[in-house]
Design an enzyme around this catalytic site. Structure first.
Site, PDB file in Angstrom:
ATOM      1  N   SER A  96       6.134  11.840  -5.499  1.00 44.15           N
ATOM      2  CA  SER A  96       4.643  11.933  -5.733  1.00 44.15           C
ATOM      3  C   SER A  96       3.859  12.940  -4.778  1.00 44.15           C
ATOM      4  O   SER A  96       4.039  12.444  -3.743  1.00 44.15           O
ATOM      5  CB  SER A  96       4.126  10.526  -5.805  1.00 44.15           C
ATOM      6  N   LYS A 146       1.866   2.160  -5.196  1.00 43.22           N
ATOM      7  CA  LYS A 146       2.320   1.572  -6.410  1.00 43.22           C
ATOM      8  C   LYS A 146       1.600   1.904  -7.690  1.00 43.22           C
ATOM      9  O   LYS A 146       2.191   2.050  -8.579  1.00 43.22           O
ATOM     10  CB  LYS A 146       2.519   0.022  -6.148  1.00 43.22           C
ATOM     11  N   GLN A 159       2.140  -6.287  -3.032  1.00 43.52           N
ATOM     12  CA  GLN A 159       2.509  -6.418  -1.556  1.00 43.52           C
ATOM     13  C   GLN A 159       3.681  -5.443  -1.138  1.00 43.52           C
ATOM     14  O   GLN A 159       3.884  -4.479  -1.858  1.00 43.52           O
ATOM     15  CB  GLN A 159       2.518  -7.625  -0.954  1.00 43.52           C
ATOM     16  N   LEU A 175       3.679  12.226   0.498  1.00 42.82           N
ATOM     17  CA  LEU A 175       4.515  13.545   1.010  1.00 42.82           C
ATOM     18  C   LEU A 175       3.505  14.466   1.977  1.00 42.82           C
ATOM     19  O   LEU A 175       3.516  14.815   3.173  1.00 42.82           O
ATOM     20  CB  LEU A 175       5.635  14.149   0.695  1.00 42.82           C
ATOM     21  N   ASP A 185       0.805  -1.371   0.109  1.00 40.11           N
ATOM     22  CA  ASP A 185      -0.073  -0.124  -0.078  1.00 40.11           C
ATOM     23  C   ASP A 185       0.944   1.372  -0.210  1.00 40.11           C
ATOM     24  O   ASP A 185       0.561   2.216   0.578  1.00 40.11           O
ATOM     25  CB  ASP A 185      -0.860   0.088   1.334  1.00 40.11           C
ATOM     26  N   GLY A 211      -4.432  -4.994  -4.679  1.00 39.55           N
ATOM     27  CA  GLY A 211      -5.618  -3.944  -5.359  1.00 39.55           C
ATOM     28  C   GLY A 211      -5.156  -2.737  -5.633  1.00 39.55           C
ATOM     29  O   GLY A 211      -4.249  -2.128  -4.484  1.00 39.55           O
ATOM     30  N   HIS A 212      -5.535  -2.200  -6.783  1.00 43.92           N
ATOM     31  CA  HIS A 212      -5.152  -0.696  -6.860  1.00 43.92           C
ATOM     32  C   HIS A 212      -6.071  -0.210  -7.806  1.00 43.92           C
ATOM     33  O   HIS A 212      -6.673  -0.817  -8.666  1.00 43.92           O
ATOM     34  CB  HIS A 212      -3.774  -0.439  -7.079  1.00 43.92           C
TER      35      HIS A 212
HETATM   36  P1  IMP Z   1      -2.359 -13.035   2.271  1.00 43.65           P
HETATM   37  O1  IMP Z   1      -1.544 -12.424   1.184  1.00 43.65           O
HETATM   38  O2  IMP Z   1      -3.664 -12.908   1.827  1.00 43.65           O
HETATM   39  O3  IMP Z   1      -2.177 -14.325   2.673  1.00 43.65           O
HETATM   40  O4  IMP Z   1      -2.019 -11.863   3.605  1.00 43.65           O
HETATM   41  C1  IMP Z   1      -0.901 -11.970   4.242  1.00 43.65           C
HETATM   42  C2  IMP Z   1      -0.781 -10.520   4.754  1.00 43.65           C
HETATM   43  O5  IMP Z   1      -0.351  -9.856   3.572  1.00 43.65           O
HETATM   44  C3  IMP Z   1      -1.977  -9.912   5.599  1.00 43.65           C
HETATM   45  O6  IMP Z   1      -1.288  -9.125   6.543  1.00 43.65           O
HETATM   46  C4  IMP Z   1      -2.350  -9.053   4.359  1.00 43.65           C
HETATM   47  O7  IMP Z   1      -2.943  -7.992   5.002  1.00 43.65           O
HETATM   48  C5  IMP Z   1      -0.978  -8.808   3.688  1.00 43.65           C
HETATM   49  N1  IMP Z   1      -1.422  -8.340   2.365  1.00 43.65           N
HETATM   50  C6  IMP Z   1      -1.781  -8.972   1.319  1.00 43.65           C
HETATM   51  N2  IMP Z   1      -1.697  -8.304   0.064  1.00 43.65           N
HETATM   52  C7  IMP Z   1      -1.639  -7.224   0.612  1.00 43.65           C
HETATM   53  C8  IMP Z   1      -1.594  -6.064  -0.198  1.00 43.65           C
HETATM   54  O8  IMP Z   1      -1.791  -5.804  -1.570  1.00 43.65           O
HETATM   55  N3  IMP Z   1      -1.026  -4.704   0.511  1.00 43.65           N
HETATM   56  C9  IMP Z   1      -1.007  -4.600   1.754  1.00 43.65           C
HETATM   57  N4  IMP Z   1      -1.159  -6.063   2.449  1.00 43.65           N
HETATM   58  C10 IMP Z   1      -1.316  -7.052   1.932  1.00 43.65           C
END
Ligand code: IMP
Length: 434
Positions: free
Chosen positions: A417, A16, A228, A336, A13, A40-41
């Site tokens: 950004s 990106k 991630q 920022l 988050d 997700g974005h």
């Molecule tokens: P999983 O990827 O669903 O197995 O989740 C494992 C950990 O990664 C959890 O703490 C989720 O909140 C975190 N996580 C998975 N995908 C994202 C992402 O795209 N952004 C932020 N955290 C993520």
């Protein structure tokens, strides 16, 4: 001219989406190499907003090739739903603009279910570890991949092999389900689930490593889109509170089938403060009104699950660690402007662990929970930095903050950004031209 790998240098988050979109305009091919629809974005292009989870960002831009590499885990139903949703917005996805690695692993409904069952059980069990996953089945699917019993994309084309593989998979899963007190799953149900999507998925399948090799030799510019963040990496992250893939830049090679020499510029997307979704250690977390302020100002709610993100000060020790584990060439510093108006700002420069000073986060879960951050304090700024497009638009204290970040993490700012708008960016270095 070089290829570019975009990765998150914190817990995901970092913003990106905007940077990947900005870079994808300059790229010929955009490749995802790990994770799945847990990412997700939202992309905003010419006023239209597109929500992507599994598909690479380039897919919404005409003339770009989007690639889902072998390192990604694919829920075929989520894939079809995303393709249909985009079609409803006028984006046509065909094999001309999307290729999927034939050796990528599939996420099945049993993985999604198991993810949820485990999370619920952990929440209710003493000593259970609740990870706070996205419940998309990501972890269980990677487990089956490593366990050598996964169903892969190309299996959909060979029903005989598929049937035998489903049987093997169910031997494992039904034993697990019996132990958890869950109903067993029938072979027919899984076959039906898979054959119902085969015709939609198979046209996209390709020998992706070969295609990418040819394109690279022909001079295509490739953008590798990480999901991630590095601190969620299965090896280098805050284990076990991590995702189940390698999220660091090196995975761009293994997860696409290209050699590491093809990777080029490693751009670490870095938020000007820190956030985390889900459970796990977070040394600089702020549970006070400043944390609240960052969450509200930064609109820190998960794109996939809608969960509120935890917020805290910038942790330079952690990002310095990410600079090393990814080989970051430069960073894109995001959000920022969220810090505008704070009287003073703190940056974590290292930790104290049981009275000893340390300059990195140790790997041990117990020690990670015990570290106490060591801070430096900087003066804040009152002026708005929203929409700044050149250094001269920034207040002196904001520039000082950025310079301090660069010095502490050991990497330069390539991009800054200053709002979600794509043009509100200060460009120092174009990663493709570096
Ligand atoms: P999983 O990827 O669903 O197995 O989740 C494992 C950990 O990664 C959890 O703490 C989720 O909140 C975190 N996580 C998975 N995908 C994202 C992402 O795209 N952004 C932020 N955290 C993520």
């Amino acid at each position: 001219m070089t290829n570019v790998v975009v990765i998150g240098s914190q817990w995901g988050d970092e913003g990106k989406g905007k940077i990947v979109d900005w870079l994808s305009e300059r790229a010929d091919i955009v490749v995802r190499f790990q994770g799945g629809h847990n990412a997700g974005h939202t992309l905003v292009i010419d006023g239209t907003s597109y929500k992507l989870s599994l598909l690479p960002s380039g897919v919404v831009r005409p003339g770009k090739m989007a690639v889902i590499g072998n390192g990604v885990v694919i829920d075929p139903h989520a894939l079809c739903a995303e393709i249909d949703k985009l079609a409803g917005q006028g984006v046509t996805i065909t094999p001309d603009n999307l290729r999927i690695a034939d050796n990528a692993t599939l996420i099945l409904s049993l993985h999604r279910e198991l993810d949820g069952i485990r999370e619920d059980a952990a929440a209710n069990t003493n000593g259970g570890v609740k990870i706070g996953t996205t419940r998309r089945g990501i972890g269980p699917a990677y487990e089956d991949k490593v366990g050598r019993r996964a169903i892969r994309v190309m299996d959909l084309a060979d029903l005989e092999t598929l049937s035998a593989k489903v049987e093997r998979l169910l031997t494992h899963h039904n034993a697990l389900r019996r132990g958890l007190g869950e109903q067993e799953i029938s072979h027919d149900a899984i076959m039906q689930e898979l054959t119902s999507v085969a015709d939609r998925v198979l046209p996209f399948r390709d020998t992706v490593w070969l295609m990418l090799d040819k394109e690279r030799r022909a001079g295509a510019r490739i953008l590798f889109e990480g999901a991630q963040g590095s601190l969620l990496d299965i090896d280098h992250g805050t284990y076990p509170f991590v995702t189940s893939s390698n999220t660091v830049a090196g995975q761009a090679a293994a997860g696409s089938g290209m050699g590491p020499g093809a990777l080029g510029y490693i751009l670490g997307i870095t938020k000007a403060y820190t956030t985390r979704v889900g459970e796990g250690p977070f040394p600089t977390e702020l549970t006070d009104e400043i944390g609240q302020f960052l969450g509200e100002r930064g609109r820190e709610f998960g794109t996939v699950t809608g969960r509120k993100r935890r917020c805290g000060w910038f942790d330079a020790a952690l990002v310095r660690q990410s600079v090393a584990t990814n080989g970051i060439t430069g960073i894109a510093l995001t959000k920022l402007d969220v810090l505008d108006g704070l009287d003073e700002l703190k940056i974590c420069v290292g930790y104290t662990l049981d009275g000893q000073e340390i300059d990195h986060l140790p790997a041990s879960q117990g020690q990670q929970a015990r570290v106490v951050p060591k801070y430096i304090t900087l003066e804040g700024w009152k002026e708005s930095t929203v929409g700044a497009r050149k250094w001269a638009d920034l207040p002196a204290q904001a520039i000082k903050y950025v310079r301090q970040v660069e010095e502490l993490i050991g990497a330069p700012v390539a991009l800054l950004s200053t709002s979600p708008e794509r043009d509100d960016t200060i460009l120092v270095t174009d990663p493709f031209e570096d």
